[in-house]
Write an enzyme that holds these catalytic residues in place. Structure first.
Site, PDB file in Angstrom:
ATOM      1  N   ASP A  61      -4.457   6.785  -2.908  1.00  0.00           N
ATOM      2  CA  ASP A  61      -4.573   6.378  -1.506  1.00  0.00           C
ATOM      3  C   ASP A  61      -3.291   6.815  -0.811  1.00  0.00           C
ATOM      4  OD1 ASP A  61      -5.304   4.977   0.871  1.00  0.00           O
ATOM      5  OD2 ASP A  61      -4.201   3.207   0.222  1.00  0.00           O
ATOM      6  N   SER A  62      -3.275   6.698   0.509  1.00  0.00           N
ATOM      7  CA  SER A  62      -2.054   6.985   1.254  1.00  0.00           C
ATOM      8  C   SER A  62      -0.972   5.946   0.936  1.00  0.00           C
ATOM      9  CB  SER A  62      -2.353   6.944   2.749  1.00  0.00           C
ATOM     10  OG  SER A  62      -2.892   5.679   3.082  1.00  0.00           O
ATOM     11  N   GLU A  64      -0.488  -4.800   6.408  1.00  0.00           N
ATOM     12  CA  GLU A  64       0.663  -4.483   5.546  1.00  0.00           C
ATOM     13  C   GLU A  64       1.846  -5.395   5.819  1.00  0.00           C
ATOM     14  OE1 GLU A  64       1.514  -0.339   5.345  1.00  0.00           O
ATOM     15  OE2 GLU A  64      -0.180  -0.049   3.986  1.00  0.00           O
ATOM     16  N   HIS A  73      -7.864  -1.013   3.411  1.00  0.00           N
ATOM     17  CA  HIS A  73      -7.078  -2.236   3.647  1.00  0.00           C
ATOM     18  C   HIS A  73      -7.959  -3.423   4.059  1.00  0.00           C
ATOM     19  CE1 HIS A  73      -3.721   0.531   3.910  1.00  0.00           C
ATOM     20  NE2 HIS A  73      -2.871  -0.465   4.074  1.00  0.00           N
ATOM     21  N   CYS A 124     -11.989   1.301   5.901  1.00  0.00           N
ATOM     22  CA  CYS A 124     -10.572   1.488   5.553  1.00  0.00           C
ATOM     23  C   CYS A 124     -10.306   0.581   4.364  1.00  0.00           C
ATOM     24  CB  CYS A 124      -9.688   1.107   6.740  1.00  0.00           C
ATOM     25  SG  CYS A 124      -7.945   1.132   6.328  1.00  0.00           S
ATOM     26  N   CYS A 153      -9.328   6.089  -0.332  1.00  0.00           N
ATOM     27  CA  CYS A 153      -8.847   6.077   1.053  1.00  0.00           C
ATOM     28  C   CYS A 153      -9.933   6.753   1.892  1.00  0.00           C
ATOM     29  CB  CYS A 153      -7.539   6.857   1.134  1.00  0.00           C
ATOM     30  SG  CYS A 153      -6.941   7.143   2.813  1.00  0.00           S
TER      31      CYS A 153
END
Ligand code: DGL
Length: 268
Positions: free
Chosen positions: A11-12, A155, A189, A187, A74
């Site tokens: 993932d990023s 985050e 997240h 996404c 991702c």
């Protein structure tokens, strides 16, 4: 290819750990090698060319680590980098993205015809969900909304509080998403804010969390190739291209278990 080789996941940053966690839950005997490209995040703001390059380099790193399959955990990287990486790996090892399993799942359900997608600017700009969903069922309408504030918000640990509620509600109340019957959390997240999204919709629509769907797909791919591990204990590795204590602290929230991040700067 041996069945006890690891599964590579990237993932990023650390958001893809939600996918790693779902794979670990479904396939606890599998060894995972995770790579978070924290030196380059967020991918959602990067050009398609940059993302393609990152994906190829990370794919090569995971192949060198003897991974038996690569999961692009991702959405933004899946949108722009999957085709090239998949072509590059060819028959050598399977590459799995987080978009196709979700698209196939929705098409198979047959009942969802007004699909909402919330994702990064990059994923929305690629229009990949609309193109893939409509090529499988042209009766499906897709409303995609870029929600760029949600990634840094999560985050920074802002979820399940009044600030996250205000931001989430202001995105979800946009006219674009008014008539949807399902919402893809586009996404990696977003599983962390799924309870707040569910609270907003009060069970009136289907919230699609890709992590479990992708994990199931990984199991099917490995099983077809006779590559499911029979090891009893698996030691995972979690690499990041730029280590910070803040990532180290937040990583556990995404993986639901203690995570030890190791710096591996493949860009030097
Ligand atoms: N993990 C990325 C995704 O699923 C979002 C974070 C980023 O922009 O790098 O699209």
């Amino acid at each position: 290819m041996q069945n006890n080789q690891p599964i590579g996941i990237f993932d990023s940053g650390i958001g893809g750990l939600t996918v790693a966690s779902a794979i670990h839950k479904l396939l606890p005997q599998e060894q995972l090698i995770y790579f978070g490209d924290t030196a380059h995040l967020p991918y959602g703001e990067k050009s398609p060319e940059a993302i393609k390059y990152y994906c190829l380099k990370i794919g090569q790193f995971l192949a060198q680590k003897k991974c038996k399959a690569i999961v692009i955990a991702c959405n933004t990287a899946s949108s722009y980098g999957f085709a090239d990486l998949n072509e590059f790996m060819g028959d050598k090892l399977p590459v799995i993205n987080v978009i196709d399993p979700v698209v196939n799942h929705l098409i198979e359900q047959k009942i969802y015809k007004r699909v909402g997608v919330i994702a990064t600017k990059g994923t929305v700009k690629s229009d990949v969900y609309a193109q893939k969903l409509q090529s499988g069922d042209n009766a499906i309408e897709v409303a995609s909304l870029a929600t760029p504030l949600l990634v840094p918000m999560i985050e920074e640990g802002f979820f399940n509080n009044s600030i996250s509620k205000t931001i989430i509600n202001s995105y979800l109340s946009k006219p674009k998403l008014k008539k949807i019957d399902s919402l893809v959390l586009g996404c990696t997240h977003f599983p962390l804010i799924k309870p707040e999204i569910e609270a907003y919709y009060k069970k009136s629509i289907y919230i699609v969390d890709s992590a479990a769907i992708v994990a199931q797909h990984v199991k099917e791919v490995l099983s077809k190739k006779n590559l499911l591990s029979d090891k009893l204990e698996a030691k995972h590795h979690f690499y990041v291209s730029d280590f910070t204590h803040s990532f180290d602290k937040t990583a556990q929230l995404f993986f639901h278990e203690k995570v030890h991040l190791e710096e591996q700067n493949i860009w030097k």
